[in-house]
Design a protein around this motif. Structure first.
Motif, PDB file in Angstrom:
ATOM      1  N   GLY A  93       9.884   8.885 -16.166  1.00  0.00           N
ATOM      2  CA  GLY A  93      11.096   8.960 -15.352  1.00  0.00           C
ATOM      3  C   GLY A  93      11.459  10.356 -14.917  1.00  0.00           C
ATOM      4  O   GLY A  93      12.578  10.601 -14.463  1.00  0.00           O
ATOM      5  N   LYS A 167      18.296  -3.473  -6.325  1.00  0.00           N
ATOM      6  CA  LYS A 167      19.162  -2.636  -7.164  1.00  0.00           C
ATOM      7  C   LYS A 167      18.366  -1.470  -7.776  1.00  0.00           C
ATOM      8  O   LYS A 167      17.154  -1.381  -7.662  1.00  0.00           O
ATOM      9  CB  LYS A 167      19.815  -3.453  -8.280  1.00  0.00           C
ATOM     10  CG  LYS A 167      20.517  -4.713  -7.801  1.00  0.00           C
ATOM     11  CD  LYS A 167      21.698  -4.392  -6.907  1.00  0.00           C
ATOM     12  CE  LYS A 167      22.431  -5.674  -6.504  1.00  0.00           C
ATOM     13  NZ  LYS A 167      23.526  -5.408  -5.564  1.00  0.00           N
ATOM     14  N   ASP A 168      19.084  -0.558  -8.419  1.00  0.00           N
ATOM     15  CA  ASP A 168      18.432   0.611  -9.014  1.00  0.00           C
ATOM     16  C   ASP A 168      17.462   0.209 -10.121  1.00  0.00           C
ATOM     17  O   ASP A 168      16.407   0.814 -10.295  1.00  0.00           O
ATOM     18  CB  ASP A 168      19.492   1.571  -9.585  1.00  0.00           C
ATOM     19  CG  ASP A 168      20.328   2.213  -8.483  1.00  0.00           C
ATOM     20  OD1 ASP A 168      19.846   2.221  -7.336  1.00  0.00           O
ATOM     21  OD2 ASP A 168      21.427   2.689  -8.776  1.00  0.00           O
ATOM     22  N   GLY A 169      17.827  -0.832 -10.890  1.00  0.00           N
ATOM     23  CA  GLY A 169      16.943  -1.272 -11.965  1.00  0.00           C
ATOM     24  C   GLY A 169      15.604  -1.755 -11.458  1.00  0.00           C
ATOM     25  O   GLY A 169      14.570  -1.523 -12.101  1.00  0.00           O
ATOM     26  N   GLY A 170      15.590  -2.416 -10.313  1.00  0.00           N
ATOM     27  CA  GLY A 170      14.338  -2.886  -9.734  1.00  0.00           C
ATOM     28  C   GLY A 170      13.442  -1.744  -9.321  1.00  0.00           C
ATOM     29  O   GLY A 170      12.219  -1.790  -9.519  1.00  0.00           O
ATOM     30  N   VAL A 172      13.402   1.262 -10.634  1.00  0.00           N
ATOM     31  CA  VAL A 172      12.890   1.874 -11.868  1.00  0.00           C
ATOM     32  C   VAL A 172      11.743   1.050 -12.442  1.00  0.00           C
ATOM     33  O   VAL A 172      10.713   1.593 -12.866  1.00  0.00           O
ATOM     34  CB  VAL A 172      14.017   2.006 -12.911  1.00  0.00           C
ATOM     35  CG1 VAL A 172      13.456   2.456 -14.257  1.00  0.00           C
ATOM     36  CG2 VAL A 172      15.071   2.997 -12.428  1.00  0.00           C
ATOM     37  N   LEU A 173      11.888  -0.266 -12.452  1.00  0.00           N
ATOM     38  CA  LEU A 173      10.845  -1.136 -12.986  1.00  0.00           C
ATOM     39  C   LEU A 173       9.547  -0.989 -12.205  1.00  0.00           C
ATOM     40  O   LEU A 173       8.459  -0.831 -12.787  1.00  0.00           O
ATOM     41  CB  LEU A 173      11.313  -2.586 -12.960  1.00  0.00           C
ATOM     42  CG  LEU A 173      10.283  -3.639 -13.395  1.00  0.00           C
ATOM     43  CD1 LEU A 173       9.854  -3.388 -14.834  1.00  0.00           C
ATOM     44  CD2 LEU A 173      10.841  -5.048 -13.220  1.00  0.00           C
ATOM     45  N   THR A 175       8.615   1.480 -10.375  1.00  0.00           N
ATOM     46  CA  THR A 175       8.092   2.829 -10.573  1.00  0.00           C
ATOM     47  C   THR A 175       7.315   2.936 -11.878  1.00  0.00           C
ATOM     48  O   THR A 175       6.251   3.558 -11.939  1.00  0.00           O
ATOM     49  CB  THR A 175       9.235   3.856 -10.571  1.00  0.00           C
ATOM     50  OG1 THR A 175       9.921   3.798  -9.326  1.00  0.00           O
ATOM     51  CG2 THR A 175       8.702   5.269 -10.769  1.00  0.00           C
ATOM     52  N   ARG A 176       7.816   2.307 -12.940  1.00  0.00           N
ATOM     53  CA  ARG A 176       7.122   2.345 -14.230  1.00  0.00           C
ATOM     54  C   ARG A 176       5.788   1.597 -14.145  1.00  0.00           C
ATOM     55  O   ARG A 176       4.774   2.045 -14.684  1.00  0.00           O
ATOM     56  CB  ARG A 176       7.991   1.709 -15.323  1.00  0.00           C
ATOM     57  CG  ARG A 176       9.282   2.449 -15.605  1.00  0.00           C
ATOM     58  CD  ARG A 176       9.052   3.866 -16.126  1.00  0.00           C
ATOM     59  NE  ARG A 176      10.317   4.487 -16.487  1.00  0.00           N
ATOM     60  CZ  ARG A 176      11.107   5.136 -15.629  1.00  0.00           C
ATOM     61  NH1 ARG A 176      10.739   5.259 -14.369  1.00  0.00           N
ATOM     62  NH2 ARG A 176      12.241   5.672 -16.045  1.00  0.00           N
TER      63      ARG A 176
END
Length: 201
Positions: A93, A167-170, A172-173, A175-176
């Motif tokens: 991150g 959303k922001d969580g999506g 981030v997911l 990206t990981r």
């Protein structure tokens, strides 16, 4: 006159490296406060700059390597190490998001280069073009390059809508997940480079 396997392989590699979902929040941060029309124009400019840089290295990559006396295996290992560093940043991150400036068109620098047309993408394109020995593979390689830039443009063009959907969580997911895939590609590239050096020696 078209090699689907070559197209798919390079497209997936560039998708992971250039990370269209991950570039969305960076694009929004760099273009914040600007009208929607301006944001759309900057998205197009950034993609054009990235495509131009990658095309130059794709066409002249072999000559550049010869001039610098760099072998393909050495480039593969160096590129693999660089991709591994990028993958670790995606997984942990860590992001070095450049701050917006009013004196520079951020669509050109840093968005177009080096965020989109970064070292990882350039190395991958040089290697892909060098391996394309037939017309069909050349067409497939350049089609993949064009396709990923179209995807990048669409993602940035509709970035506001995408953020509202996933959303922001999506982001981030995704990206990981991209980081994990990129780390595997990086390790394989290093192994291939070392193998070629051993066989050549």
């Amino acid at each position: 006159m078209f090699d689907v396997a070559v197209f798919g392989s390079l497209f997936v590699t560039l998708f992971v490296i250039m990370d269209p979902p991950g570039i969305t929040p960076i694009f929004l941060a760099l273009t914040a406060g600007r009208p929607a029309k301006t944001q759309r124009r900057m998205a197009f400019q950034a993609v054009c700059v990235a495509l131009g840089v990658i095309a130059v290295f794709g066409v002249l990559g072999h000559q550049i390597l010869d001039y610098l006396h760099v072998s393909v295996p050495a480039l593969m290992i160096a590129g693999g190490l660089l991709l591994l560093l990028i993958a670790l940043d995606l997984l942990t991150g860590k992001t070095d998001e450049p701050k917006q400036t009013k004196d520079v068109n951020v669509a050109l620098v840093p968005l177009g280069m080096p965020l989109l047309a970064g070292p990882g993408a350039i190395v991958s394109v040089i290697l892909a073009v060098q391996k394309a020995h037939s017309v069909s593979t050349q067409v497939s390689v350049w089609s993949a390059i064009l396709a990923i830039h179209v995807v990048l443009w669409l993602v940035m063009r509709y970035s506001l809508l995408i953020i509202r959907v996933i959303k922001d969580g999506g982001v981030v997911l995704v990206t990981r997940l991209a980081g994990m895939m990129l780390s595997a590609i990086a390790v394989q590239q290093i192994v291939n480079g070392v193998t070629q050096i051993v066989r050549g020696g």
